[in-house]
Scaffold this active site. Sequence first.
Site, PDB file in Angstrom:
ATOM      1  N   THR A   1      -8.669   6.504  -2.071  1.00 34.47           N
ATOM      2  CA  THR A   1     -10.011   5.945  -2.202  1.00 34.47           C
ATOM      3  C   THR A   1     -11.036   7.055  -1.971  1.00 34.47           C
ATOM      4  O   THR A   1     -12.153   6.983  -2.470  1.00 34.47           O
ATOM      5  CB  THR A   1     -10.246   4.807  -1.184  1.00 34.47           C
ATOM      6  OG1 THR A   1      -9.756   5.231   0.092  1.00 34.47           O
ATOM      7  CG2 THR A   1      -9.529   3.539  -1.609  1.00 34.47           C
TER       8      THR A   1
ATOM      9  N   LYS B   1     -14.730   8.091  -3.718  1.00 30.92           N
ATOM     10  CA  LYS B   1     -15.960   8.403  -2.975  1.00 30.92           C
ATOM     11  C   LYS B   1     -16.514   9.755  -3.420  1.00 30.92           C
ATOM     12  O   LYS B   1     -17.731   9.921  -3.588  1.00 30.92           O
ATOM     13  CB  LYS B   1     -15.687   8.395  -1.470  1.00 30.92           C
ATOM     14  CG  LYS B   1     -15.317   7.007  -0.954  1.00 30.92           C
ATOM     15  CD  LYS B   1     -14.629   7.050   0.412  1.00 30.92           C
ATOM     16  CE  LYS B   1     -13.959   5.709   0.716  1.00 30.92           C
ATOM     17  NZ  LYS B   1     -12.978   5.788   1.814  1.00 30.92           N
TER      18      LYS B   1
ATOM     19  N   LYS C   1       0.502  14.653   0.461  1.00 35.61           N
ATOM     20  CA  LYS C   1      -0.859  14.890  -0.021  1.00 35.61           C
ATOM     21  C   LYS C   1      -1.087  16.366  -0.335  1.00 35.61           C
ATOM     22  O   LYS C   1      -2.055  16.762  -0.958  1.00 35.61           O
ATOM     23  CB  LYS C   1      -1.878  14.399   1.008  1.00 35.61           C
ATOM     24  CG  LYS C   1      -1.821  12.888   1.248  1.00 35.61           C
ATOM     25  CD  LYS C   1      -2.773  12.461   2.363  1.00 35.61           C
ATOM     26  CE  LYS C   1      -2.665  10.999   2.746  1.00 35.61           C
ATOM     27  NZ  LYS C   1      -3.350  10.080   1.816  1.00 35.61           N
TER      28      LYS C   1
ATOM     29  N   HIS D   1       0.794  -1.228   0.000  1.00 34.46           N
ATOM     30  CA  HIS D   1       0.000   0.000   0.000  1.00 34.46           C
ATOM     31  C   HIS D   1       0.824   1.275   0.000  1.00 34.46           C
ATOM     32  O   HIS D   1       0.264   2.361   0.169  1.00 34.46           O
ATOM     33  CB  HIS D   1      -0.925   0.049   1.217  1.00 34.46           C
ATOM     34  CG  HIS D   1      -2.005  -0.970   1.198  1.00 34.46           C
ATOM     35  ND1 HIS D   1      -3.267  -0.720   0.699  1.00 34.46           N
ATOM     36  CD2 HIS D   1      -2.025  -2.257   1.601  1.00 34.46           C
ATOM     37  CE1 HIS D   1      -4.007  -1.809   0.825  1.00 34.46           C
ATOM     38  NE2 HIS D   1      -3.275  -2.756   1.370  1.00 34.46           N
TER      39      HIS D   1
ATOM     40  N   LYS E   1      -8.656  13.958   4.119  1.00 34.43           N
ATOM     41  CA  LYS E   1      -7.760  12.804   4.178  1.00 34.43           C
ATOM     42  C   LYS E   1      -6.759  13.086   5.271  1.00 34.43           C
ATOM     43  O   LYS E   1      -6.695  14.209   5.778  1.00 34.43           O
ATOM     44  CB  LYS E   1      -7.051  12.606   2.836  1.00 34.43           C
ATOM     45  CG  LYS E   1      -6.441  13.915   2.266  1.00 34.43           C
ATOM     46  CD  LYS E   1      -5.803  13.715   0.903  1.00 34.43           C
ATOM     47  CE  LYS E   1      -6.775  13.730  -0.240  1.00 34.43           C
ATOM     48  NZ  LYS E   1      -6.753  12.559  -1.072  1.00 34.43           N
ATOM     49  N   ARG E   2      -5.952  12.065   5.661  1.00 34.81           N
ATOM     50  CA  ARG E   2      -4.895  12.337   6.621  1.00 34.81           C
ATOM     51  C   ARG E   2      -4.070  13.525   6.144  1.00 34.81           C
ATOM     52  O   ARG E   2      -3.903  13.732   4.943  1.00 34.81           O
ATOM     53  CB  ARG E   2      -4.008  11.097   6.782  1.00 34.81           C
ATOM     54  CG  ARG E   2      -4.656  10.013   7.621  1.00 34.81           C
ATOM     55  CD  ARG E   2      -4.951  10.483   9.023  1.00 34.81           C
ATOM     56  NE  ARG E   2      -3.728  10.521   9.788  1.00 34.81           N
ATOM     57  CZ  ARG E   2      -3.420   9.640  10.735  1.00 34.81           C
ATOM     58  NH1 ARG E   2      -4.260   8.689  11.077  1.00 34.81           N
ATOM     59  NH2 ARG E   2      -2.278   9.734  11.395  1.00 34.81           N
TER      60      ARG E   2
HETATM   61  C1  NBG Z   1      -2.641   3.785   1.858  1.00 32.50           C
HETATM   62  C2  NBG Z   1      -2.276   4.653   0.672  1.00 32.50           C
HETATM   63  C3  NBG Z   1      -3.512   5.103  -0.080  1.00 32.50           C
HETATM   64  C4  NBG Z   1      -4.370   3.894  -0.426  1.00 32.50           C
HETATM   65  C5  NBG Z   1      -4.668   3.102   0.832  1.00 32.50           C
HETATM   66  C6  NBG Z   1      -5.456   1.857   0.537  1.00 32.50           C
HETATM   67  C7  NBG Z   1      -1.143   3.079   3.678  1.00 32.50           C
HETATM   68  C8  NBG Z   1       0.133   2.418   4.048  1.00 32.50           C
HETATM   69  N1  NBG Z   1      -1.415   3.215   2.389  1.00 32.50           N
HETATM   70  O1  NBG Z   1      -3.143   5.760  -1.259  1.00 32.50           O
HETATM   71  O2  NBG Z   1      -1.546   5.762   1.111  1.00 32.50           O
HETATM   72  O3  NBG Z   1      -5.564   4.290  -1.033  1.00 32.50           O
HETATM   73  O4  NBG Z   1      -3.464   2.707   1.450  1.00 32.50           O
HETATM   74  O5  NBG Z   1      -4.806   1.065  -0.397  1.00 32.50           O
HETATM   75  O6  NBG Z   1      -1.895   3.457   4.539  1.00 32.50           O
END
Ligand code: NBG
Length: 807
Positions: free
Chosen positions: A658, A662, A557, A364, A551-552
């Site tokens: 994701t 959404k 980002k 991820h 988002k975080r």
């Molecule tokens: C996160 C990514 C996102 C991705 C999500 C789900 C981690 C390690 N990775 O871009 O930063 O959408 O995983 O796959 O949290």
Amino acid sequence: MTERGYIAAMDHLELRDDPESIARDLVAKLHFELAKFEGVATTNDHFLALAYAVRDRMMNRWVHGARAVLENKQRTIAYLSAEYLIGPQLGSNVQALGIEDEVRGALRGLGLSYDELVEHEEEPGLGNGGLGRLAACYMDSLATLDISAVGYGLRYEFGIFDQQIRDGWQVERTDRWLRKGNPWEIRRYEIEHEVGFAGRVEWHEGAPKWIPDRIVNGVPYDTPVAGYGTTRTNFLRLWSASAAEDFDLDAFQVGEYWRAVDAKIRSENLTKVLYPNDSSPAGKQLRLEQEYFFVSCSLQDAIRLLQIGGASVRELPELLAIQLNDTHPALAVPELMRLLIDVHGLTWDEAWAITHRAVAYTNHTLLPEALETWPLPLFEHLLPRHLQIIFEINRRFLDEVRAKFPGDAARLRRMSLIGEDGDRQVRMAYLATVASHRVNGVAELHSRLLRETVLRDFAELWPERFTNVTNGVTPRRFVALANPKLSELVTEAIGDGWIRNLDQLRELEPLAEDRAFCERWAKVKLANKTALATHLGGRFDPAAMLDAQCKRIHEYKRQHLNLLHVITLFDRIRRGEQLATPRTIVLAGKAAPAYRAAKLIIRLAHGIADAIDADPRARELLRVVFVPDFSVKVAQRIYPAADLSEQISTAGMEASGTGNMKFTLNGALTIGTLDGANVEIRDAVGGEHFFLFGMTAEEVLARKRAGYHPRDVHEAELSRALDLIAAGTFSGGDRDMFAPLVWDLRERDPFLVCADFRAYVDCQRRVDAAWRVPAAWTRSSILNVARAGRFSSDRSIRDYVRLIWNL
Ligand code: NBG
């Protein structure tokens, strides 16, 4: 109990779904479970009583699903994830059962409000962000697609911290999500697994035996996950640590009472709290303990289930697919080997063949600081037997590499499971890759970069092992539940088949040319914006464009790029430019507690909001609203209201995203870079309905290789924006507050904010212009939704089935 007696008694358990029956059951729960009566019952009591009444209606399905797992009728997915961000459960369970009207009717009859009870529920924040939410979407899709699955994870007593804002700063508060009870989980008292830590390995007649010096018990709590439009109900099985012995009797006898309970406290600390994803994973013994604990419990449990069904461990790969959600569960590899060899007596080769066929790994992230490694001394101390196994895996693996690439010592060093850069570490991503029969990234671009960068050597060795599964999101929660108005409009137009088959949204395409439909579409969006504005205390005008980034908070980002744009707009207004498009910029997200730059970005957002509020001209046209404590629940309010979705990460850094999906599925247009799944979203909806800007991943690499320095970017508006920040405009005159942020952007800028600034700000002008043609905007919004069907997590799960699980 005899089967006859059981069936006869069961006959009386039929639960009916008419409002009267539901009302009766709710009152019964209040009375028999909660010992409350009308007059003293609180909102929480009403919520719990309703939840129990709903849960009862899931039980039949649940018992059925559990039986299917036990009878080994089909391959079961053991999804291993350290995080699940499942969101509030009442609404989605009622939705899955298809009894919303009846429940509303029942509550009306009792003088209660369904919406109020839904709002009352506190969600389990057992995850940090996208990764945990993805796991929850996948559990939803697995059930809906009628696939047998168990989601294994950890039951953190305190989930992701609650975010409060004080004077513009993030303050963390403990998330006490369990304090009012959790009606959805069921503790399984009959199941308990022992998990060892530390100690030594002894050899008896050539066979290794691990003698741990500490044992912690794992006890499971199950939460049902009901499929939509099917009776399949799977479950999440989350482990909680419990002391093997409540009292150390020796200590107790000498009167040291505090020491007697010490071990208990220490054991139970293991599942106390979720790690909030700070900058570096090194040096976190408790985290390693958590990871091993949950993996060991889960594998012991999966093997137990298999054996109850009469199968032997040799059949494991036929009956079980073990999916590693990132490397947090990568210890499953040595743990499965240990269980098969040390406990079940298999040979190394047998055990390795089983492990390889059963296990697959999803990566991820490409960010080096997020790739897990563990210092060897810590690892050896805590898991001595596992380290031996990893050494042996490594020895055999490096032999394979040597055979294929003779004389390439550099390659061997690069690929070793034991890193030698500085202190020696165990490299978890490599371990997962070596053991898995499939390795996937989470978007096309990410999977390609994974093969070309982080796992390049491995992709050269085993090209067939690598694949892609682009992420997806569940339309049940994120459209049907979150956006009832849009759902109703869509269903009226094309029927409700889209909820289970999202590709059907395509049928909306012709309606994008239908004036009346477009008007209704625009009305729904406005109504959703009005609802959000009201919820937030009327802090903005719903007619303005709602521009959202949720988002975080992370530098990659680039929330600060967004803020630099806002400052530029503010500056233009102050210099007398007529801004033709009023905007509300909504920001939401948590910063990891130790991530100072991210916390400063949150502070800056508040400083800008205040400066705008204080300026009568600016506040007419511009608003910044930071929504605190972002969560699934908050997200469900924001997505339906957004006009513009900010997906502006530095290209090559966001694995997938994701939230981007959404927002799209709720009719927002995207302004974004060619990063993560943005690439595929743009391909799907069409370039003319997507605001693209910025460098590509290749350009970012080339620019960095050529020696990027932000000083070389000459942008008047950027300089003005940075000067305004430095001058204290957004910090009440304090010139020091944002100095680190400004310095970093001027001197380092590792995420190329300055390099992309001009392209971004110009693209925002195109957004403004597009907004001024409402009919065309609405048409694009409809086409975005109509063409985004492939971002359903149902499609993702079908891809996993086809490419990885071979069901
Ligand atoms: C996160 C990514 C996102 C991705 C999500 C789900 C981690 C390690 N990775 O871009 O930063 O959408 O995983 O796959 O949290």
